[in-house]
Design a protein around this motif. Structure first.
Motif, mmCIF file in Angstrom:
data_model
loop_
_atom_site.group_PDB
_atom_site.id
_atom_site.type_symbol
_atom_site.label_atom_id
_atom_site.label_comp_id
_atom_site.label_asym_id
_atom_site.label_seq_id
_atom_site.Cartn_x
_atom_site.Cartn_y
_atom_site.Cartn_z
ATOM 1 N N SER A 118 29.820 -7.078 -7.671
ATOM 2 C CA SER A 118 28.916 -8.124 -7.220
ATOM 3 C C SER A 118 28.793 -9.206 -8.264
ATOM 4 O O SER A 118 28.720 -8.931 -9.449
ATOM 5 N N PRO A 119 28.764 -10.474 -7.862
ATOM 6 C CA PRO A 119 28.596 -11.544 -8.840
ATOM 7 C C PRO A 119 27.283 -11.446 -9.575
ATOM 8 O O PRO A 119 27.140 -11.979 -10.663
ATOM 9 N N TYR A 120 26.278 -10.749 -9.003
ATOM 10 C CA TYR A 120 25.005 -10.635 -9.702
ATOM 11 C C TYR A 120 25.123 -9.733 -10.917
ATOM 12 O O TYR A 120 24.382 -9.872 -11.881
ATOM 13 N N GLY A 121 26.028 -8.774 -10.862
ATOM 14 C CA GLY A 121 26.197 -7.920 -12.022
ATOM 15 C C GLY A 121 26.696 -8.695 -13.216
ATOM 16 O O GLY A 121 26.300 -8.455 -14.346
ATOM 17 N N ALA A 122 27.567 -9.681 -12.978
ATOM 18 C CA ALA A 122 28.115 -10.449 -14.080
ATOM 19 C C ALA A 122 27.217 -11.591 -14.493
ATOM 20 O O ALA A 122 27.113 -11.926 -15.659
ATOM 21 N N ALA B 32 25.696 -24.399 2.046
ATOM 22 C CA ALA B 32 25.941 -23.336 1.070
ATOM 23 C C ALA B 32 24.704 -23.110 0.225
ATOM 24 O O ALA B 32 24.012 -24.058 -0.144
ATOM 25 N N ASP B 33 24.411 -21.826 -0.085
ATOM 26 C CA ASP B 33 23.274 -21.539 -0.947
ATOM 27 C C ASP B 33 23.702 -21.711 -2.414
ATOM 28 O O ASP B 33 24.886 -21.680 -2.733
ATOM 29 N N PRO B 34 22.739 -21.892 -3.323
ATOM 30 C CA PRO B 34 23.096 -22.156 -4.719
ATOM 31 C C PRO B 34 23.373 -20.906 -5.532
ATOM 32 O O PRO B 34 23.695 -21.012 -6.707
ATOM 33 N N TRP B 35 23.241 -19.708 -4.954
ATOM 34 C CA TRP B 35 23.410 -18.485 -5.736
ATOM 35 C C TRP B 35 24.823 -17.926 -5.605
ATOM 36 O O TRP B 35 25.502 -17.714 -6.604
ATOM 37 N N VAL B 36 25.255 -17.659 -4.399
ATOM 38 C CA VAL B 36 26.571 -17.043 -4.192
ATOM 39 C C VAL B 36 27.481 -17.897 -3.327
ATOM 40 O O VAL B 36 28.620 -17.522 -3.069
ATOM 41 N N THR C 106 23.560 -9.805 1.658
ATOM 42 C CA THR C 106 24.869 -10.078 2.258
ATOM 43 C C THR C 106 25.943 -10.156 1.186
ATOM 44 O O THR C 106 27.074 -9.685 1.390
ATOM 45 N N ALA C 107 25.605 -10.741 0.035
ATOM 46 C CA ALA C 107 26.568 -10.795 -1.068
ATOM 47 C C ALA C 107 26.930 -9.395 -1.540
ATOM 48 O O ALA C 107 28.101 -9.105 -1.843
ATOM 49 N N ALA C 108 25.929 -8.519 -1.607
ATOM 50 C CA ALA C 108 26.202 -7.144 -2.020
ATOM 51 C C ALA C 108 27.126 -6.456 -1.022
ATOM 52 O O ALA C 108 28.061 -5.735 -1.405
ATOM 53 N N TYR C 109 26.890 -6.675 0.268
ATOM 54 C CA TYR C 109 27.738 -6.059 1.292
ATOM 55 C C TYR C 109 29.169 -6.589 1.208
ATOM 56 O O TYR C 109 30.140 -5.814 1.235
#
Length: 668
Positions: free
Chosen positions: A216-220, A632-636, A325-328
């Protein structure tokens, strides 16, 4: 659950014996009037005030005080009474403040006899007014409700009572002043504060496979998915929304709130709040059953008002959906990558390509992928169920400016007295979460112009839409946006100009034209375009010069200081080079001085200008008249599907709202 009302919002009353509690920070006079089914006051015997504090079913305070408790027994009201208005006024001749604008915002609450709050309202937006209608209790079809009113009067109590139709208004106001002058001010203890349960925390969606597997991009980027608070980070799908910043904790909660002296700075904080204190906690959710998540609650986010809480809650839902949704998607990508890697290892060994060994390895790799994807989908579905339940309670609770056109709140619409903090432009959703919809909210006043794209014909929802039909839909969508902007602004604070050079939007513009809410009929032809652009350009220049020179009072007499919206259809038809330059100037400089742009156009029609107009298109927020994936959202960076906020087919809500707006504008 306590209903924190915003101006114009109502709430049902389940009790008949109530207290109206008032907290104003400085002494004020509390009074009440009774009205019949049409709201008419029959005479002085229908007014409760310090000189005559008791009426059947009603008792008010005898003195001016900083805090009041008004007793109400709705069952004891005469049958002819259908409305009870709670009034607040500043006592004259005390050397104190002469207007509510120099006071902290008054706070009123409807409570049970045990002190439990049913509904509350903080009266904001007051300036030179010295009397105000705070709340209205009204009977509708045998049931009582409370409505937040907040209507102020600069002429004081006499003007207020005159507006309510009382012939003896000045005599009653004089009697109130005399009673207060001979009374002794006393203070009633403030109502008990709610238990602080702390800010609500959402658990952001974590990867179903774990941080070490999902990729996941959140991990990085964020060190793993973190829970976020009710006050959410700034931003929106287009990066234009800025949320209110958090306020630091009060270092000295025992200090009394500062009061404003005449001519000094005004303290707008609530008298029960402390300067620098965080906003009150959101309402606590009902306790969760074992093994099940807590039921969602509308307004379950931080904020000073219910409107702000709902705004923050909506953006919290948006962030939650983006992250889960990003996690999925990360989990599915990991499962695909892992299967491909395992298959590559199998195929790299020549011995495994022959016989059943290779087939078994491929089948095992595919089975592991299915297991990982199913695990991720299960986590996503669990989050979507919770978000769907939250959406089910939030959507009906939204105020007019946040609500869909089919929300029943529009049937109780009244022209507001102040501008809301945000506006709904449509809905957003992702393919994995259909049919869950998240309201798309943009802060007011608009920081960017709007571009309703009338180009790109094609197939939508299985039906082909040609260019002519798409242009019609674009103009219909623009009219819905204009009507909503008019509806959420006070009657004298928003002016709309329309440029329709070829008259191609006449049919769609008919509701605006026929209701009389436009500043003038739609301008047509090159001459009409030049005249409107010239006036608005001159307005921007004048306001900019006044602001830079610090001489806002030097504007010409009768200068319209309201927010201005220019709607342009079929751009660039009817525009010459000078008009195009003026339009770019308005798009760039206008929002800062209250001039906003809504462009209904197909970009390809303006290809002849080449890169000259690229800054114009980039500076506008692109919306579409049909559902399309383009935000587009600003996170992912998800590509969100935007759906415009259109009026339901056959509904008369738009015409009814515009009629009320037009009627209110005639009073100014």
């Amino acid at each position: 659950m306590v209903a924190e009302l915003v101006r114009g919002q109502n709430h049902p009353l389940s009790q008949v014996r109530l207290e109206i509690r008032v907290s104003a920070g400085r002494p004020v006079v509390a009074a009440a009037t009774l009205g019949d089914e049409s709201g008419r006051i029959h005479g002085v015997e229908w007014v409760a005030h310090p000189g005559a504090p008791t009426l059947p079913g009603l008792e008010v305070s005898r003195q001016a005080a900083a805090d009041h408790r008004l007793a109400v027994d709705l069952d004891a009201m005469p049958a002819a009474v259908h409305r009870v208005d709670v009034l607040l006024a500043l006592p004259p001749g005390t050397g104190g403040p002469v207007s509510f604008g120099s006071l902290s915002a008054p706070f009123v609450a409807v409570t049970g006899l045990d002190g439990s709050e049913v509904a509350s309202y903080t009266i904001t937006g007051l300036d030179a007014e010295s009397a105000v209608v705070a709340l209205e209790l009204y009977r509708r079809q045998g049931a009582w409700k409370v409505r937040a009113v907040g209507q102020g009067y600069a002429g004081g109590l006499a003007e207020l009572l005159t507006d309510q139709g009382l012939p003896q208004a000045h005599q009653v106001a004089a009697a109130v002043d005399e009673a207060v002058a001979h009374g002794v001010a006393r203070s009633v203890p403030a109502p008990p504060s709610r238990t602080a349960d702390g800010d609500r925390s959402r658990q952001a969606a974590a990867s179903a496979l774990g941080a070490d597997q999902s990729g996941s991009p959140y991990g990085a980027q964020q060190g793993g998915a973190q829970p976020h608070q009710g006050g959410h980070s700034a931003g929106g799908p287009y990066g234009a929304v800025q949320n209110p910043q958090g306020v630091p904790a009060d270092p000295d909660a025992t200090q009394p709130p500062p009061t404003a002296s005449p001519g000094g700075p005004i303290d707008y904080s609530h008298p029960r709040r402390r300067n620098g204190a965080p906003p009150p906690p959101p309402p606590a959710a009902p306790p969760a059953q074992p093994g099940r998540p807590a039921p969602p609650v509308a307004g379950d986010a931080t904020g000073w008002s219910m409107e702000e809480r709902l705004y923050n809650q909506v953006w919290g839902m948006f962030e939650d959906l983006a992250r889960t949704t990003a996690a999925y998607r990360s989990a599915v990508d990991f499962a695909d990558t892992r299967m491909e890697r395992e298959l590559d290892q199998v195929l790299s060994d020549p011995r495994s390509r022959i016989g059943g060994q290779g087939d078994a390895a491929r089948e095992a790799a595919q089975t592991r992928r299915v297991q990982l994807v199913d695990q991720a989908r299960e986590a996503l579905e669990r989050d979507l169920v919770q978000l769907g339940a939250e959406a089910d309670v939030v959507e009906p609770a939204l105020p007019v400016s946040f609500a869909r056109w089919d929300n029943p709140v529009w049937h109780a619409y009244r022209v507001p007295m102040e501008m809301p903090m945000a506006l709904r432009l449509g809905d957003l959703h992702l393919p994995e979460s259909d049919p869950l919809r998240i309201p798309m909210l943009v802060r007011l006043p608009l920081e960017r112009g709007l571009w309703i794209d009338s180009g790109r014909p094609g197939s939508f929802d299985g039906a082909f839409i040609d260019s002519h039909e798409l242009r019609r839909l674009a103009m219909e969508s623009a009219v819905a946006h204009v009507a909503r902007l008019l509806a959420v602004h006070p009657a004298d604070e928003f002016t709309v100009h329309v440029v329709d050079p070829a008259g191609s939007g006449a049919g769609e513009l008919a509701p605006l034209v026929q209701s009389g809410v436009l500043a003038a009929p739609p301008a047509q032809g090159a001459a009409g375009v030049a005249a409107v652009l010239g006036r608005l350009t001159e307005r921007v220049d004048l306001v900019q010069m006044a602001m830079r020179g610090g001489a806002a009072d030097s504007l010409p007499p009768g200068f319209d200081i309201s927010q201005q919206l220019l709607v342009v259809n079929d751009f660039p038809h009817g525009f010459d080079d000078r008009a195009v330059t003026q339009l770019r100037y308005l798009a760039d400089e206008g929002p800062a001085v209250g001039v906003h742009l809504m462009l209904v156009a197909d970009r390809e029609d303006a290809d002849g200008y080449g890169p000259l107009l690229d800054p114009l298109w980039r500076g506008l927020l692109r919306l579409t008249p049909v559902a399309e994936d383009h935000l587009a959202d600003p996170w992912v960076g998800h590509a969100w599907t935007y759906e415009p906020a259109l009026v339901p087919s056959g509904s008369q809500v738009l015409q009814q709202v515009l009629a009320q707006v037009a009627n209110a504008r005639t009073k100014y």
